[in-house]
Design a protein around this motif. Structure first.
Motif, PDB file in Angstrom:
ATOM      1  N   PHE A  39      12.346   2.761  92.531  1.00 53.05           N
ATOM      2  CA  PHE A  39      11.731   3.037  90.799  1.00 53.05           C
ATOM      3  C   PHE A  39      10.415   4.557  90.653  1.00 53.05           C
ATOM      4  O   PHE A  39       9.845   4.200  91.376  1.00 53.05           O
ATOM      5  N   VAL A  40      10.548   4.783  89.768  1.00 54.56           N
ATOM      6  CA  VAL A  40       9.202   6.173  89.928  1.00 54.56           C
ATOM      7  C   VAL A  40       7.983   5.570  89.442  1.00 54.56           C
ATOM      8  O   VAL A  40       7.220   5.535  90.081  1.00 54.56           O
ATOM      9  N   SER A  41       7.965   4.278  88.487  1.00 53.92           N
ATOM     10  CA  SER A  41       7.319   4.348  88.262  1.00 53.92           C
ATOM     11  C   SER A  41       7.378   2.426  88.091  1.00 53.92           C
ATOM     12  O   SER A  41       8.502   2.017  87.428  1.00 53.92           O
ATOM     13  N   ASP A  42       6.100   1.864  87.859  1.00 58.31           N
ATOM     14  CA  ASP A  42       6.142   0.045  87.339  1.00 58.31           C
ATOM     15  C   ASP A  42       6.794  -0.188  86.265  1.00 58.31           C
ATOM     16  O   ASP A  42       6.598   0.077  85.357  1.00 58.31           O
ATOM     17  N   CYS A  43       7.437  -1.077  86.857  1.00 59.17           N
ATOM     18  CA  CYS A  43       8.295  -1.904  84.892  1.00 59.17           C
ATOM     19  C   CYS A  43       8.694  -3.037  85.188  1.00 59.17           C
ATOM     20  O   CYS A  43       8.157  -4.204  86.608  1.00 59.17           O
ATOM     21  N   LEU A  44       9.026  -3.961  84.301  1.00 60.09           N
ATOM     22  CA  LEU A  44       9.618  -5.660  84.353  1.00 60.09           C
ATOM     23  C   LEU A  44      10.267  -5.285  85.702  1.00 60.09           C
ATOM     24  O   LEU A  44       9.706  -6.464  86.045  1.00 60.09           O
ATOM     25  N   GLU A  45      11.401  -4.739  86.099  1.00 61.28           N
ATOM     26  CA  GLU A  45      11.689  -4.846  87.040  1.00 61.28           C
ATOM     27  C   GLU A  45      11.235  -4.902  88.590  1.00 61.28           C
ATOM     28  O   GLU A  45      11.047  -6.005  89.939  1.00 61.28           O
ATOM     29  N   THR A  46       9.339  -4.255  88.172  1.00 63.68           N
ATOM     30  CA  THR A  46       8.942  -4.117  89.824  1.00 63.68           C
ATOM     31  C   THR A  46       7.691  -5.238  89.345  1.00 63.68           C
ATOM     32  O   THR A  46       7.991  -6.104  90.581  1.00 63.68           O
ATOM     33  N   LEU A  47       7.250  -5.371  88.416  1.00 64.00           N
ATOM     34  CA  LEU A  47       6.392  -5.961  88.082  1.00 64.00           C
ATOM     35  C   LEU A  47       6.398  -7.490  87.799  1.00 64.00           C
ATOM     36  O   LEU A  47       6.034  -8.793  88.133  1.00 64.00           O
ATOM     37  N   GLU A  48       7.480  -7.983  87.286  1.00 67.03           N
ATOM     38  CA  GLU A  48       7.954  -9.295  86.924  1.00 67.03           C
ATOM     39  C   GLU A  48       8.993  -9.704  87.481  1.00 67.03           C
ATOM     40  O   GLU A  48       8.912 -11.133  88.241  1.00 67.03           O
ATOM     41  N   GLU A  49       9.505  -9.077  88.364  1.00 67.20           N
ATOM     42  CA  GLU A  49      10.650  -9.717  89.199  1.00 67.20           C
ATOM     43  C   GLU A  49      10.733  -9.736  90.555  1.00 67.20           C
ATOM     44  O   GLU A  49      11.059 -10.888  91.330  1.00 67.20           O
ATOM     45  N   ILE A  50       9.615  -8.784  90.677  1.00 73.10           N
ATOM     46  CA  ILE A  50       9.656  -8.764  93.074  1.00 73.10           C
ATOM     47  C   ILE A  50       8.374  -9.110  92.446  1.00 73.10           C
ATOM     48  O   ILE A  50       7.644 -10.511  93.297  1.00 73.10           O
ATOM     49  N   ALA A  51       7.316  -8.433  92.411  1.00 72.62           N
ATOM     50  CA  ALA A  51       5.786  -8.894  92.192  1.00 72.62           C
ATOM     51  C   ALA A  51       5.553 -10.532  92.010  1.00 72.62           C
ATOM     52  O   ALA A  51       5.001 -11.358  92.508  1.00 72.62           O
ATOM     53  N   GLY A  52       6.576 -11.153  90.820  1.00 75.00           N
ATOM     54  CA  GLY A  52       6.363 -12.102  90.224  1.00 75.00           C
ATOM     55  C   GLY A  52       7.166 -13.210  90.697  1.00 75.00           C
ATOM     56  O   GLY A  52       7.148 -13.875  92.009  1.00 75.00           O
ATOM     57  N   GLU A  53       8.415 -13.239  90.736  1.00 72.55           N
ATOM     58  CA  GLU A  53       9.732 -13.987  90.800  1.00 72.55           C
ATOM     59  C   GLU A  53       9.709 -13.813  92.294  1.00 72.55           C
ATOM     60  O   GLU A  53       9.932 -14.809  92.795  1.00 72.55           O
ATOM     61  N   ALA A  54       9.958 -13.107  93.174  1.00 71.78           N
ATOM     62  CA  ALA A  54      10.441 -12.908  94.637  1.00 71.78           C
ATOM     63  C   ALA A  54       8.974 -13.398  95.114  1.00 71.78           C
ATOM     64  O   ALA A  54       9.778 -14.218  95.961  1.00 71.78           O
ATOM     65  N   GLY A  55       8.231 -12.978  94.989  1.00 72.86           N
ATOM     66  CA  GLY A  55       6.599 -13.899  95.622  1.00 72.86           C
ATOM     67  C   GLY A  55       6.689 -15.547  95.308  1.00 72.86           C
ATOM     68  O   GLY A  55       7.015 -16.207  96.409  1.00 72.86           O
ATOM     69  N   GLU A  56       6.865 -16.266  93.963  1.00 70.71           N
ATOM     70  CA  GLU A  56       6.756 -17.130  94.133  1.00 70.71           C
ATOM     71  C   GLU A  56       8.211 -18.212  95.041  1.00 70.71           C
ATOM     72  O   GLU A  56       8.187 -18.631  95.073  1.00 70.71           O
ATOM     73  N   ILE A  57       9.328 -17.247  94.927  1.00 69.71           N
ATOM     74  CA  ILE A  57      11.019 -17.990  95.555  1.00 69.71           C
ATOM     75  C   ILE A  57      10.490 -17.598  97.268  1.00 69.71           C
ATOM     76  O   ILE A  57      10.499 -18.639  97.671  1.00 69.71           O
ATOM     77  N   PHE A  58       9.564 -16.519  97.609  1.00 73.70           N
ATOM     78  CA  PHE A  58       9.402 -16.621  98.905  1.00 73.70           C
ATOM     79  C   PHE A  58       8.321 -18.108  99.159  1.00 73.70           C
ATOM     80  O   PHE A  58       8.189 -18.975 100.235  1.00 73.70           O
ATOM     81  N   HIS A  59       7.156 -18.217  98.390  1.00 77.38           N
ATOM     82  CA  HIS A  59       6.157 -19.231  98.474  1.00 77.38           C
ATOM     83  C   HIS A  59       6.698 -20.587  98.525  1.00 77.38           C
ATOM     84  O   HIS A  59       6.182 -21.726  99.187  1.00 77.38           O
ATOM     85  N   GLU A  60       7.580 -20.646  97.891  1.00 74.91           N
ATOM     86  CA  GLU A  60       8.534 -22.098  97.182  1.00 74.91           C
ATOM     87  C   GLU A  60       9.579 -22.683  98.818  1.00 74.91           C
ATOM     88  O   GLU A  60       9.615 -23.907  98.590  1.00 74.91           O
ATOM     89  N   ASN A  61       9.686 -20.975  99.706  1.00 76.22           N
ATOM     90  CA  ASN A  61      10.828 -21.879 100.311  1.00 76.22           C
ATOM     91  C   ASN A  61       9.966 -21.676 101.652  1.00 76.22           C
ATOM     92  O   ASN A  61      10.818 -21.402 102.669  1.00 76.22           O
TER      93      ASN A  61
END
Length: 350
Positions: free
Chosen positions: A295-317
């Motif tokens: 991704f050349v620019s941050d967008c929904l897939e990086t800011l929400e899906e990775i920085a947000g959701e993936a971070g939550e998945i990691f901490h929850e497990n």
């Protein structure tokens, strides 16, 4: 009797005059994926409809896909995706960050090429506004008889790079006088790109008070069937990951390429980012970083899906420390990459 030029035109012996034609300028049009105009239902539905009716994106039969798309997806998904966009919306400018960064990239690239007054730089989106067709016509009308079309995708995929090129040539098909067009090839292994990604990782990690055990290099996925049909995307992603790892001097086990954003029932490229994040946490890995080099620019897939959701998945497990490394965006490092690619493609024209 000898007629004057005006008399000859009047009786139809000479074609009517037309405004003077502006020529001898070179256009550079950078193109990113696209963005909705707002987070409301209508804006999201309009954007998703254009995106999901692209035959390059969804290759299923229209008879199979359209009942699902218009009967289910476009009635349910706009509200859900709109809420996700709302979480990462640029409230100051009332637009998506993808639009903000792409416009900034265009402006900065124009400044970098200011020593060539014949060069004009502009930007467009494959889906949404401003459109590729409108910007190509604007560049042509401004005197650009040669245009470099730059799809902002380091790795080539038919669903990204090819559909940008398709749309550009579709616009040219409607022109009486077409400008010459160059399309920028993938730059997944360009030394400037590899160096910029590596430096962004080093800079970000140096600012942490902990050291990641593993770095995930998360690329946008494509259906496995597209890869089997000959799409080079998977191979180019793996090469990018390998070159960055070699540049960093890391062992193989510390940098892992994964794939995100799957959609629908098909099998996509694996390993999946979300499943990998969960698996690592359950196996006892406590500290990870994730970067999105495709991704050349941050967008929904990086800011929400990775920085947000993936971070939550990691901490929850069971994970303890998670960090997302921003895209290159309009940073100095990112702009050096775009400038290097554009200057290479302009050779012979300026």
């Amino acid at each position: 009797m000898i007629l004057t030029e005006e008399q000859s035109r009047a009786v139809g012996e000479l074609p009517p005059q037309h405004p003077p034609v502006k020529i001898q300028k070179v256009g550079v049009l950078i193109v990113n994926l696209g963005t909705p105009d707002g987070t409301d239902y209508k804006s999201m539905r309009r954007y998703l409809k254009e995106f999901l009716t692209d035959r390059r994106v969804i290759e299923w039969s229209r008879f199979l896909w359209y009942p699902i798309l218009f009967g289910i997806v476009l009635n349910t998904r706009p509200g859900r995706v709109g809420k996700a966009y709302e979480e990462i919306w640029n409230k100051d400018l009332d637009e998506s960050y993808l639009r903000t960064y792409t416009r900034n990239q265009s402006d900065r690239l124009g400044e970098m090429l200011a020593s060539h007054p014949s060069v004009m730089v502009d930007w467009a989106m494959r889906y949404g506004q401003p459109s590729i067709s409108d910007k190509l016509n604007a560049l042509k009308d401004a005197g650009c008889d040669r245009i470099v079309l730059f799809p902002l995708y380091p790795q080539y995929a038919a669903a990204t790079t090819a559909t940008v090129n398709d749309k550009a040539f579709e616009a040219l098909m409607k022109m009486r006088w077409q400008p010459a067009l160059r399309t920028v090839p993938p730059y997944h292994d360009d030394p400037a790109y590899i160096e910029a990604i590596a430096q962004s990782i080093e800079t970000h990690v140096a600012g942490l008070d902990w050291d990641p055990e593993i770095l995930l290099m998360s690329f946008h996925g494509i259906p496995q069937s597209y890869f089997l049909k000959g799409d080079p995307y998977h191979c180019q992603c793996l090469k990018t990951a390998r070159l960055v790892r070699e540049r960093l001097g890391w062992p193989k086990e510390k940098l892992m390429p994964t794939f995100q954003s799957r959609f629908g029932p098909e099998e996509w490229l694996q390993p999946y980012t979300d499943k990998t994040v969960e698996k690592l946490a359950k196996e006892g890995v406590k500290r990870i970083a994730v970067i999105n080099p495709g991704f050349v620019s941050d967008c929904l897939e990086t800011l929400e899906e990775i920085a947000g959701e993936a971070g939550e998945i990691f901490h929850e497990n069971g994970g303890e420390h998670f960090t997302h490394i921003p895209c290159l965006n309009d940073s100095d490092g990112g702009m050096k990459v775009l400038e290097a690619v554009v200057r290479r493609e302009l050779q012979g024209w300026i």
